[in-house]
Design a protein around this motif. Structure first.
Motif, PDB file in Angstrom:
ATOM      1  N   GLU A 181       0.830  -1.208   0.000  1.00 30.89           N
ATOM      2  CA  GLU A 181       0.000   0.000   0.000  1.00 30.89           C
ATOM      3  C   GLU A 181       0.865   1.259   0.000  1.00 30.89           C
ATOM      4  OE1 GLU A 181      -2.510  -0.565   3.411  1.00 30.89           O
ATOM      5  OE2 GLU A 181      -3.933  -1.817   2.302  1.00 30.89           O
ATOM      6  N   ASP A 182       1.932   1.241   0.785  1.00 33.45           N
ATOM      7  CA  ASP A 182       2.845   2.396   0.825  1.00 33.45           C
ATOM      8  C   ASP A 182       3.497   2.630  -0.537  1.00 33.45           C
ATOM      9  OD1 ASP A 182       2.234   2.705   3.494  1.00 33.45           O
ATOM     10  OD2 ASP A 182       4.119   1.837   4.228  1.00 33.45           O
ATOM     11  N   ARG A 183       3.859   1.551  -1.198  1.00 33.07           N
ATOM     12  CA  ARG A 183       4.489   1.669  -2.529  1.00 33.07           C
ATOM     13  C   ARG A 183       3.500   2.270  -3.529  1.00 33.07           C
ATOM     14  NH1 ARG A 183       9.153   2.402  -5.143  1.00 33.07           N
ATOM     15  NH2 ARG A 183       9.587   0.863  -6.731  1.00 33.07           N
ATOM     16  N   LEU A 184       2.261   1.807  -3.506  1.00 33.71           N
ATOM     17  CA  LEU A 184       1.236   2.366  -4.386  1.00 33.71           C
ATOM     18  C   LEU A 184       1.012   3.845  -4.095  1.00 33.71           C
ATOM     19  CD1 LEU A 184      -1.408  -0.484  -4.536  1.00 33.71           C
ATOM     20  CD2 LEU A 184      -0.376   0.641  -6.506  1.00 33.71           C
ATOM     21  N   THR A 185       0.942   4.179  -2.828  1.00 25.99           N
ATOM     22  CA  THR A 185       0.734   5.569  -2.420  1.00 25.99           C
ATOM     23  C   THR A 185       1.899   6.442  -2.867  1.00 25.99           C
ATOM     24  OG1 THR A 185      -0.535   4.822  -0.502  1.00 25.99           O
ATOM     25  CG2 THR A 185       0.265   7.078  -0.458  1.00 25.99           C
ATOM     26  N   SER A 186       3.114   5.897  -2.832  1.00 31.12           N
ATOM     27  CA  SER A 186       4.283   6.677  -3.247  1.00 31.12           C
ATOM     28  C   SER A 186       4.224   7.052  -4.722  1.00 31.12           C
ATOM     29  CB  SER A 186       5.577   5.916  -2.942  1.00 31.12           C
ATOM     30  OG  SER A 186       5.784   4.865  -3.860  1.00 31.12           O
ATOM     31  N   PHE A 187       3.463   6.296  -5.508  1.00 33.05           N
ATOM     32  CA  PHE A 187       3.296   6.595  -6.932  1.00 33.05           C
ATOM     33  C   PHE A 187       2.084   7.487  -7.194  1.00 33.05           C
ATOM     34  CE2 PHE A 187       5.503   2.355  -7.473  1.00 33.05           C
ATOM     35  CZ  PHE A 187       6.723   2.924  -7.782  1.00 33.05           C
ATOM     36  N   GLY A 188       1.403   7.886  -6.138  1.00 34.23           N
ATOM     37  CA  GLY A 188       0.266   8.788  -6.299  1.00 34.23           C
ATOM     38  C   GLY A 188      -1.066   8.090  -6.453  1.00 34.23           C
ATOM     39  N   TYR A 189      -1.114   6.786  -6.220  1.00 38.53           N
ATOM     40  CA  TYR A 189      -2.388   6.075  -6.318  1.00 38.53           C
ATOM     41  C   TYR A 189      -3.131   6.209  -4.995  1.00 38.53           C
ATOM     42  CZ  TYR A 189      -5.914   2.506  -6.907  1.00 38.53           C
ATOM     43  OH  TYR A 189      -7.115   1.858  -6.990  1.00 38.53           O
ATOM     44  N   ALA A 190      -4.397   6.621  -5.059  1.00 38.70           N
ATOM     45  CA  ALA A 190      -5.232   6.753  -3.862  1.00 38.70           C
ATOM     46  C   ALA A 190      -5.968   5.436  -3.633  1.00 38.70           C
ATOM     47  CB  ALA A 190      -6.224   7.897  -4.033  1.00 38.70           C
ATOM     48  N   LEU A 191      -5.617   4.737  -2.566  1.00 32.89           N
ATOM     49  CA  LEU A 191      -6.225   3.446  -2.258  1.00 32.89           C
ATOM     50  C   LEU A 191      -7.691   3.601  -1.872  1.00 32.89           C
ATOM     51  CD1 LEU A 191      -3.237   2.064  -0.281  1.00 32.89           C
ATOM     52  CD2 LEU A 191      -4.231   0.949  -2.258  1.00 32.89           C
ATOM     53  N   LYS A 192      -8.473   2.595  -2.258  1.00 31.81           N
ATOM     54  CA  LYS A 192      -9.890   2.543  -1.919  1.00 31.81           C
ATOM     55  C   LYS A 192     -10.150   1.290  -1.099  1.00 31.81           C
ATOM     56  CE  LYS A 192     -10.433   4.495  -6.480  1.00 31.81           C
ATOM     57  NZ  LYS A 192      -9.020   4.713  -6.557  1.00 31.81           N
ATOM     58  N   GLU A 193     -11.245   1.270  -0.358  1.00 34.03           N
ATOM     59  CA  GLU A 193     -11.575   0.090   0.450  1.00 34.03           C
ATOM     60  C   GLU A 193     -11.715  -1.158  -0.411  1.00 34.03           C
ATOM     61  OE1 GLU A 193     -14.701   0.300   3.334  1.00 34.03           O
ATOM     62  OE2 GLU A 193     -14.184   2.369   3.822  1.00 34.03           O
ATOM     63  N   THR A 194     -12.212  -0.980  -1.625  1.00 33.50           N
ATOM     64  CA  THR A 194     -12.426  -2.123  -2.517  1.00 33.50           C
ATOM     65  C   THR A 194     -11.116  -2.720  -3.033  1.00 33.50           C
ATOM     66  OG1 THR A 194     -12.679  -0.604  -4.378  1.00 33.50           O
ATOM     67  CG2 THR A 194     -14.696  -1.321  -3.264  1.00 33.50           C
ATOM     68  N   ASP A 195      -9.998  -2.030  -2.819  1.00 36.04           N
ATOM     69  CA  ASP A 195      -8.706  -2.524  -3.298  1.00 36.04           C
ATOM     70  C   ASP A 195      -8.130  -3.632  -2.421  1.00 36.04           C
ATOM     71  OD1 ASP A 195      -8.768  -0.738  -5.409  1.00 36.04           O
ATOM     72  OD2 ASP A 195      -7.573   0.776  -4.364  1.00 36.04           O
ATOM     73  N   ASP A 196      -8.618  -3.786  -1.195  1.00 37.89           N
ATOM     74  CA  ASP A 196      -8.053  -4.771  -0.262  1.00 37.89           C
ATOM     75  C   ASP A 196      -8.053  -6.186  -0.816  1.00 37.89           C
ATOM     76  OD1 ASP A 196      -7.396  -2.906   1.619  1.00 37.89           O
ATOM     77  OD2 ASP A 196      -9.056  -3.357   2.969  1.00 37.89           O
ATOM     78  N   LEU A 197      -9.191  -6.639  -1.319  1.00 37.51           N
ATOM     79  CA  LEU A 197      -9.277  -8.007  -1.845  1.00 37.51           C
ATOM     80  C   LEU A 197      -8.367  -8.211  -3.050  1.00 37.51           C
ATOM     81  CD1 LEU A 197     -13.085  -8.787  -1.539  1.00 37.51           C
ATOM     82  CD2 LEU A 197     -11.207  -9.808  -0.244  1.00 37.51           C
TER      83      LEU A 197
END
Length: 133
Positions: free
Chosen positions: A10-26
């Motif tokens: 999740e931290d790596r995705l966030t570092s690229f500017g991607y905003a995580l959503k609750e639906t991304d967990d699965l």
């Protein structure tokens, strides 16, 4: 300390500017297990070797972004492709994907970035490979 965790991905995705959503967990959990299986099968080990954990994180991010691009491209609207793909530095190695300003479309840069994440470091699997009897 284990590097290959959901939080690290999740931290790596966030570092690229991607905003995580609750639906991304699965989806993230699925790709974490997929990458874990790929590395375990290729190295014939019962878990991911410590030296491959960061490569595993990038592989998960690559698989995740590839799926998002294919099935929910609108979710990548805020993803900063120009920032993420223009230049990558890993240790003393620098990778630049564009040959000049504006020569590639955002989609081409995203495809190159995803390919990089999914495949970079696979040659290092051989260092951890065990023989099967």
């Amino acid at each position: 300390m284990e590097v290959f965790t959901k939080q690290t991905v999740e931290d790596r995705l966030t570092s690229f500017g991607y905003a995580l959503k609750e639906t991304d967990d699965l989806i993230l959990m699925y790709y974490m297990e997929k990458v874990r299986d790929i590395i375990k099968n290729d190295t014939n080990q019962s878990d991911i070797p410590e030296g491959l954990e960061r490569i595993a994180v990038d592989m998960v991010v690559g698989e995740f972004l590839s799926a998002k691009k294919t099935f929910a491209p609108e979710s990548l609207d805020g993803f900063d492709i120009g920032y993420a793909v223009k230049q990558l530095t890993t240790g003393d190695t620098t990778t630049v994907f564009t040959t000049g300003e504006g020569t590639e479309t955002d989609e081409q840069r995203l495809n190159a970035f995803i390919d990089y994440l999914k495949n970079y470091g696979r040659e290092q699997f051989a260092c951890y490979r065990k023989l099967r009897w």
